[in-house]
Design a protein around this motif. Structure first.
Motif, short mmCIF file in Angstrom:
data_model
loop_
_atom_site.label_atom_id
_atom_site.label_comp_id
_atom_site.label_asym_id
_atom_site.label_seq_id
_atom_site.Cartn_x
_atom_site.Cartn_y
_atom_site.Cartn_z
N SER A 269 46.45 -39.22 -57.19
CA SER A 269 45.36 -39.98 -57.29
C SER A 269 44.30 -38.96 -58.39
O SER A 269 43.42 -40.03 -58.91
N ASP A 270 44.30 -37.78 -58.40
CA ASP A 270 43.38 -37.23 -59.28
C ASP A 270 43.55 -37.67 -60.67
O ASP A 270 42.88 -37.79 -61.61
N LYS A 273 42.48 -41.28 -61.30
CA LYS A 273 40.94 -41.24 -61.21
C LYS A 273 40.50 -40.97 -62.58
O LYS A 273 39.68 -41.17 -63.32
N THR A 359 39.14 -44.50 -54.04
CA THR A 359 39.71 -43.63 -53.07
C THR A 359 40.21 -44.43 -52.09
O THR A 359 41.55 -44.28 -51.34
N MET A 362 43.51 -46.25 -53.18
CA MET A 362 44.62 -45.25 -53.19
C MET A 362 45.01 -44.95 -52.01
O MET A 362 46.23 -44.91 -51.48
N ASP A 363 44.25 -44.55 -50.99
CA ASP A 363 44.47 -43.96 -49.60
C ASP A 363 44.69 -45.08 -48.52
O ASP A 363 45.56 -44.83 -47.88
N LYS A 366 47.05 -48.21 -50.54
CA LYS A 366 48.25 -47.63 -51.22
C LYS A 366 48.44 -48.35 -52.73
O LYS A 366 49.65 -49.09 -52.72
N GLY A 368 48.40 -47.21 -55.68
CA GLY A 368 48.63 -46.16 -56.78
C GLY A 368 49.73 -46.62 -57.68
O GLY A 368 49.78 -46.76 -58.86
#
Length: 466
Positions: A269-270, A273, A359, A362-363, A366, A368
């Motif tokens: 994720s980081d 981003k 966020t 991603m979280d 899902k 990603g």
């Protein structure tokens, strides 16, 4: 340009220089003003086109770095090794979060073989004829000419087989000089052997040089060998891409006895981003550059000042094409728009990146593993952006054509200015000559008048005496 000097006519008392200056200015001022105005506008356009091309090139370069196939920027997962001196890892979109115990018992090696020694050194004659170099199941035949030396054969091998990954050099030590052949190909069964008419250079790559004079230098080529969670894996290359789904291992060293490296895989994720922010920043830099070229402003007196590309149809068309890429729907499964990642267009045309929405994507959703397809896919953002930019910024694009046209206009304006300068020069000379002639004639007439006056004065004086 002719220089007009201030002078006063002797016969007329007129300021001939000032008079000629006024007449020449009256004749040429309008054309001079027109050329100056057009030259200034044209130069501004040339500068604007150059600045726009530079901005587009910088944007394309930034996209290229983000879209590097060898260093993907939008992987959904990130891999980390506890010992990169033994193994490095790259995680792709099909990876699965988890950890693995990796031990490397040996690295994949390439073949290196040496011929028998030549006591005469690098200039020793070796013979001529066909020389066949075989690696694995592939053979290459070189035509060695008469008079060939160890040195010339080395150069011939490097020239003809360098692109195939086979190279040669000469090593001189005790006993003489040897031709040493190496390869960039690794793995068991890739040993090099040399055969053919040039028997002095023949090498059996499966035999040891120490025992046979000619042969492999240290050892035969071998496969890499590693264990992943205790399971044995062999590979002809030190880059192992098919052992664990979604992971590519790069073997860099041999594990100490009884030790293993821990490879962990987690959501990236980081990293995603950071890459998305990099794209947003690159686009905004381009957008701001274009805005500065097309903006209008006011000077100190309140007059409207146009940018070098204000109202330029090519620039408007380019902006429209770029913005269309941002709003088009991609070919992904669930992730098809930038808005789903929190990227939206503001009133001034720049992009804003909503961290909270990203966020959540991603979280919670899902998404990603679909980000890479959205940006780097066959019909992704980068591909469509490049397709939109190329007609403008390519070597044969419209901006290059515009620049060529503006350069032609600049040359034409310079020719006009040169012609105007010539007219000022000739007109100044012509008028100066005419007024000088007029002044001279007036001087003669004045002298004649003075003579006549003197005669009459003399007659009158004589009449009074009589």
């Amino acid at each position: 340009m002719a220089k007009i000097t201030s002078s006063i006519g002797v016969g007329s008392g007129l300021e001939i220089g000032a008079l000629v200056q006024t007449l020449v200015t009256a004749d040429t001022a309008a054309k001079k003003s027109q050329i100056a105005r057009q030259t200034s506008n044209n130069a501004a356009m040339i500068s604007g086109i150059g600045a726009l091309r530079s901005a587009l090139t910088a944007y394309s370069t930034a996209m290229g770095k983000l879209n590097d196939k060898n260093a993907p920027s939008f992987n959904a997962y990130a891999g980390k090794s506890s010992n990169e001196g033994v193994v490095k890892v790259n995680a792709g979109n099909t990876a699965v979060a988890g950890s693995y115990s990796v031990a490397v018992s040996n690295l994949a090696t390439s073949s290196k073989v040496a011929t028998n020694a030549f006591v005469g050194g690098a200039t020793s004659l070796v013979g001529d004829g066909d020389m066949t170099i075989t690696q694995g199941t592939t053979s290459y035949t070189l035509k060695v000419p008469a008079g060939a030396t160890l040195e010339s054969v080395r150069d011939q091998i490097n020239k003809e087989l360098g692109a195939k990954g086979i190279s040669a050099n000469i090593v001189t030590g005790e006993g003489g000089s040897r031709l040493v052949l190496g390869s960039t190909t690794t793995g068991k069964g890739t040993d090099i052997s040399v055969s053919g008419d040039v028997t002095s250079l023949n090498v059996d790559g499966t035999q040891s040089m120490a025992a046979n004079g000619a042969g492999y230098v240290t050892e035969k080529a071998v496969d890499a060998k590693m264990t992943i969670d205790g399971l044995v894996v062999t590979s002809a290359s030190n880059k192992v891409a098919d052992a664990v789904s979604g992971l590519t291992f790069e073997l860099t060293g041999v594990s100490a006895v009884g030790t293993a490296a821990t490879v962990t895989v987690a959501a990236n994720s980081d990293g995603l981003k950071t890459s998305i922010q990099g794209f947003v920043d690159a686009y905004n830099t381009l957008q701001k550059a274009i805005s500065s070229l097309t903006a209008t402003s006011q000077d100190e007196e309140g007059n409207l000042v146009l940018g070098s590309l204000t109202n330029d149809p090519t620039t408007r068309s380019l902006l429209s094409d770029l913005r269309k890429v941002l709003t088009d729907v991609g070919s992904g499964d669930r992730l098809t728009t930038l808005g789903q990642l929190g990227i939206n267009t503001t009133k001034d045309g720049t992009l804003e990146f909503n961290s909270a929405k990203f966020t959540a994507a991603m979280d919670d959703k899902k998404l990603g593993n679909e980000v890479q397809e959205l940006f780097s896919g066959e019909n992704g953002i980068f591909a469509r952006m490049n397709k939109a930019i190329d007609p403008y910024n390519a070597a044969d694009g419209s901006l290059v054509s515009r620049k060529a046209g503006l350069d032609s206009v600049a040359k034409n304006l310079k020719d006009q200015q040169d012609a105007l300068d010539h007219r000022v020069e000739t007109l100044t000379a012509s008028l100066t000559k005419q007024y000088a002639t007029l002044d001279a004639n007036l001087g003669k007439m004045k002298a004649q008048a003075n003579q006549i006056t003197a005669i009459f004065d003399a007659l009158n004086a004589q009449a009074k005496k009589s």
